[in-house]
Design a protein around this motif. Structure first.
Motif, PDB file in Angstrom:
ATOM      1  N   GLU A  62       0.841  -1.199   0.000  1.00  0.00           N
ATOM      2  CA  GLU A  62       0.000   0.000   0.000  1.00  0.00           C
ATOM      3  C   GLU A  62       0.875   1.247   0.000  1.00  0.00           C
ATOM      4  OE1 GLU A  62      -2.814  -0.359   3.218  1.00  0.00           O
ATOM      5  OE2 GLU A  62      -3.710  -2.153   2.315  1.00  0.00           O
ATOM      6  N   GLY A  63       0.606   2.135  -0.938  1.00  0.00           N
ATOM      7  CA  GLY A  63       1.373   3.370  -1.055  1.00  0.00           C
ATOM      8  C   GLY A  63       2.567   3.261  -1.990  1.00  0.00           C
ATOM      9  N   LEU A  64       2.935   2.041  -2.380  1.00  0.00           N
ATOM     10  CA  LEU A  64       4.048   1.875  -3.309  1.00  0.00           C
ATOM     11  C   LEU A  64       3.581   2.137  -4.736  1.00  0.00           C
ATOM     12  CD1 LEU A  64       5.838  -1.377  -2.061  1.00  0.00           C
ATOM     13  CD2 LEU A  64       6.503   0.996  -1.684  1.00  0.00           C
ATOM     14  N   SER A  65       4.528   2.392  -5.594  1.00  0.00           N
ATOM     15  CA  SER A  65       4.186   2.582  -7.011  1.00  0.00           C
ATOM     16  C   SER A  65       3.809   1.245  -7.631  1.00  0.00           C
ATOM     17  CB  SER A  65       5.364   3.192  -7.765  1.00  0.00           C
ATOM     18  OG  SER A  65       6.401   2.243  -7.898  1.00  0.00           O
ATOM     19  N   LEU A  66       3.056   1.323  -8.688  1.00  0.00           N
ATOM     20  CA  LEU A  66       2.670   0.126  -9.425  1.00  0.00           C
ATOM     21  C   LEU A  66       3.916  -0.579  -9.970  1.00  0.00           C
ATOM     22  CD1 LEU A  66       0.206  -1.482 -10.300  1.00  0.00           C
ATOM     23  CD2 LEU A  66       0.065  -0.051 -12.319  1.00  0.00           C
ATOM     24  N   ASN A  67       4.945   0.191 -10.313  1.00  0.00           N
ATOM     25  CA  ASN A  67       6.210  -0.401 -10.772  1.00  0.00           C
ATOM     26  C   ASN A  67       6.765  -1.391  -9.757  1.00  0.00           C
ATOM     27  OD1 ASN A  67       6.699   0.669 -13.329  1.00  0.00           O
ATOM     28  ND2 ASN A  67       7.546   2.552 -12.493  1.00  0.00           N
ATOM     29  N   LYS A  68       6.834  -0.977  -8.489  1.00  0.00           N
ATOM     30  CA  LYS A  68       7.388  -1.842  -7.448  1.00  0.00           C
ATOM     31  C   LYS A  68       6.479  -3.042  -7.195  1.00  0.00           C
ATOM     32  CE  LYS A  68      10.231   1.572  -5.317  1.00  0.00           C
ATOM     33  NZ  LYS A  68      10.712   2.252  -4.154  1.00  0.00           N
ATOM     34  N   PHE A  69       5.179  -2.823  -7.250  1.00  0.00           N
ATOM     35  CA  PHE A  69       4.247  -3.933  -7.072  1.00  0.00           C
ATOM     36  C   PHE A  69       4.443  -4.981  -8.170  1.00  0.00           C
ATOM     37  CE2 PHE A  69       0.263  -5.853  -8.465  1.00  0.00           C
ATOM     38  CZ  PHE A  69      -0.025  -6.620  -7.347  1.00  0.00           C
ATOM     39  N   LEU A  70       4.550  -4.530  -9.408  1.00  0.00           N
ATOM     40  CA  LEU A  70       4.692  -5.456 -10.537  1.00  0.00           C
ATOM     41  C   LEU A  70       5.965  -6.281 -10.457  1.00  0.00           C
ATOM     42  CD1 LEU A  70       3.324  -3.222 -13.425  1.00  0.00           C
ATOM     43  CD2 LEU A  70       2.308  -5.342 -12.580  1.00  0.00           C
ATOM     44  N   ASP A  71       6.993  -5.766  -9.801  1.00  0.00           N
ATOM     45  CA  ASP A  71       8.223  -6.535  -9.622  1.00  0.00           C
ATOM     46  C   ASP A  71       8.013  -7.740  -8.715  1.00  0.00           C
ATOM     47  OD1 ASP A  71       9.646  -4.850 -11.283  1.00  0.00           O
ATOM     48  OD2 ASP A  71      10.425  -3.620  -9.623  1.00  0.00           O
ATOM     49  N   SER A  72       6.917  -7.755  -7.960  1.00  0.00           N
ATOM     50  CA  SER A  72       6.658  -8.815  -6.994  1.00  0.00           C
ATOM     51  C   SER A  72       5.761  -9.928  -7.518  1.00  0.00           C
ATOM     52  CB  SER A  72       6.000  -8.223  -5.740  1.00  0.00           C
ATOM     53  OG  SER A  72       6.814  -7.234  -5.186  1.00  0.00           O
ATOM     54  N   ILE A  73       5.228  -9.778  -8.718  1.00  0.00           N
ATOM     55  CA  ILE A  73       4.319 -10.789  -9.254  1.00  0.00           C
ATOM     56  C   ILE A  73       4.880 -11.361 -10.550  1.00  0.00           C
ATOM     57  CG2 ILE A  73       2.277  -9.767  -8.160  1.00  0.00           C
ATOM     58  CD1 ILE A  73       1.482  -8.628 -10.904  1.00  0.00           C
ATOM     59  N   PRO A  74       4.390 -12.538 -10.957  1.00  0.00           N
ATOM     60  CA  PRO A  74       4.857 -13.110 -12.235  1.00  0.00           C
ATOM     61  C   PRO A  74       4.495 -12.202 -13.405  1.00  0.00           C
ATOM     62  CG  PRO A  74       3.576 -14.715 -10.974  1.00  0.00           C
ATOM     63  CD  PRO A  74       3.433 -13.397 -10.278  1.00  0.00           C
ATOM     64  N   ASP A  75       5.032 -12.524 -14.573  1.00  0.00           N
ATOM     65  CA  ASP A  75       4.737 -11.733 -15.774  1.00  0.00           C
ATOM     66  C   ASP A  75       3.242 -11.778 -16.070  1.00  0.00           C
ATOM     67  OD1 ASP A  75       7.305 -10.881 -16.255  1.00  0.00           O
ATOM     68  OD2 ASP A  75       7.792 -12.627 -17.470  1.00  0.00           O
ATOM     69  N   VAL A  76       2.662 -10.610 -16.274  1.00  0.00           N
ATOM     70  CA  VAL A  76       1.245 -10.529 -16.598  1.00  0.00           C
ATOM     71  C   VAL A  76       1.070 -10.644 -18.109  1.00  0.00           C
ATOM     72  CG1 VAL A  76       0.684  -9.146 -14.571  1.00  0.00           C
ATOM     73  CG2 VAL A  76       1.230  -8.001 -16.696  1.00  0.00           C
ATOM     74  N   LYS A  77      -0.115 -11.082 -18.505  1.00  0.00           N
ATOM     75  CA  LYS A  77      -0.411 -11.201 -19.926  1.00  0.00           C
ATOM     76  C   LYS A  77      -1.640 -10.400 -20.320  1.00  0.00           C
ATOM     77  CE  LYS A  77       1.905 -15.549 -20.474  1.00  0.00           C
ATOM     78  NZ  LYS A  77       1.810 -16.964 -20.745  1.00  0.00           N
TER      79      LYS A  77
ATOM     80  N   GLY B 210     -12.196   1.315 -25.422  1.00  0.00           N
ATOM     81  CA  GLY B 210     -11.792   0.006 -25.909  1.00  0.00           C
ATOM     82  C   GLY B 210     -10.525  -0.517 -25.271  1.00  0.00           C
ATOM     83  N   LEU B 211      -9.854   0.311 -24.507  1.00  0.00           N
ATOM     84  CA  LEU B 211      -8.573  -0.063 -23.926  1.00  0.00           C
ATOM     85  C   LEU B 211      -8.710  -0.508 -22.475  1.00  0.00           C
ATOM     86  CD1 LEU B 211      -5.696  -0.111 -24.988  1.00  0.00           C
ATOM     87  CD2 LEU B 211      -5.376   2.166 -24.086  1.00  0.00           C
ATOM     88  N   PHE B 212      -9.908  -0.656 -21.980  1.00  0.00           N
ATOM     89  CA  PHE B 212     -10.091  -1.045 -20.592  1.00  0.00           C
ATOM     90  C   PHE B 212      -9.899  -2.544 -20.384  1.00  0.00           C
ATOM     91  CE2 PHE B 212     -11.074   2.675 -18.294  1.00  0.00           C
ATOM     92  CZ  PHE B 212     -11.574   3.560 -19.214  1.00  0.00           C
ATOM     93  N   LYS B 213      -9.675  -3.292 -21.443  1.00  0.00           N
ATOM     94  CA  LYS B 213      -9.478  -4.736 -21.346  1.00  0.00           C
ATOM     95  C   LYS B 213      -8.594  -5.138 -22.515  1.00  0.00           C
ATOM     96  CE  LYS B 213     -12.446  -8.563 -22.338  1.00  0.00           C
ATOM     97  NZ  LYS B 213     -13.784  -9.086 -22.344  1.00  0.00           N
ATOM     98  N   TRP B 214      -7.347  -5.480 -22.230  1.00  0.00           N
ATOM     99  CA  TRP B 214      -6.474  -5.830 -23.329  1.00  0.00           C
ATOM    100  C   TRP B 214      -5.316  -6.700 -22.873  1.00  0.00           C
ATOM    101  CZ3 TRP B 214      -5.567  -1.413 -20.652  1.00  0.00           C
ATOM    102  CH2 TRP B 214      -4.264  -0.988 -20.484  1.00  0.00           C
ATOM    103  N   ASP B 215      -4.718  -7.396 -23.855  1.00  0.00           N
ATOM    104  CA  ASP B 215      -3.527  -8.189 -23.601  1.00  0.00           C
ATOM    105  C   ASP B 215      -2.360  -7.220 -23.457  1.00  0.00           C
ATOM    106  OD1 ASP B 215      -4.963 -10.561 -23.833  1.00  0.00           O
ATOM    107  OD2 ASP B 215      -4.601 -10.706 -25.978  1.00  0.00           O
ATOM    108  N   ALA B 216      -1.634  -7.343 -22.366  1.00  0.00           N
ATOM    109  CA  ALA B 216      -0.514  -6.437 -22.107  1.00  0.00           C
ATOM    110  C   ALA B 216       0.544  -7.187 -21.308  1.00  0.00           C
ATOM    111  CB  ALA B 216      -0.989  -5.224 -21.313  1.00  0.00           C
ATOM    112  N   ASP B 217       1.786  -6.817 -21.493  1.00  0.00           N
ATOM    113  CA  ASP B 217       2.831  -7.422 -20.680  1.00  0.00           C
ATOM    114  C   ASP B 217       3.264  -6.442 -19.591  1.00  0.00           C
ATOM    115  OD1 ASP B 217       4.492  -5.580 -21.924  1.00  0.00           O
ATOM    116  OD2 ASP B 217       5.471  -7.044 -23.197  1.00  0.00           O
TER     117      ASP B 217
END
Length: 132
Positions: free
Chosen positions: A40-55, A107-114
């Motif tokens: 909580e309070g961390l940037s999304l960048n730091k959070f994403l480093d803690s989870i597997p690769d998203v698709k 149209g961008l609220f749901k998409w494949d992204a890494d």
């Protein structure tokens, strides 16, 4: 003809299972959810480093009621995620007061992204909470 059907069946099951998270990825997600207060309070960048690769990413805007949006990160592509019975995902709420500045089309609220694309576009947003 029968052997062709068997080969196609095996190939499709292998492709679907290859998109699923392995046991290490599932452990990472569980660890993040169990220690959600740390993020909580961390940037999304730091959070994403803690989870597997998203698709894939789905964004549910909660504004104008408040300055937050719900981000659902999936570990399969959108099509597979939509059809799956058990969905491996992480759902977080981010402070999205500046999300309007991102020029996101409906149209961008749901998409494949890494992960790198999500970091580039939304990395500075702050995590408000992580759903269990």
């Amino acid at each position: 003809m029968k052997s062709l059907l068997i080969v196609l069946s095996v190939l499709s099951s292998v492709l679907l299972s290859s998109q699923e998270l392995d046991s290490e990825g599932k452990k990472q997600i569980l660890k993040v959810k169990q220690s959600s207060k740390l993020y909580e309070g961390l940037s999304l960048n730091k959070f994403l480093d803690s989870i597997p690769d998203v698709k894939m990413l789905r964004i549910i805007p909660n504004y104008p009621l408040n300055n937050s949006s719900t981000f659902i990160f999936g570990f399969t592509d959108n099509k597979t995620f939509s059809r799956a019975e058990k969905k491996d995902r992480v759902t977080i709420v981010v402070n999205a007061s500046n999300l309007n500045n991102k020029n996101i089309s409906p149209g961008l609220f749901k998409w494949d992204a890494d992960k790198s694309e999500v970091k580039r576009r939304f990395g500075e947003l702050k995590v408000v909470s992580i759903s269990q």
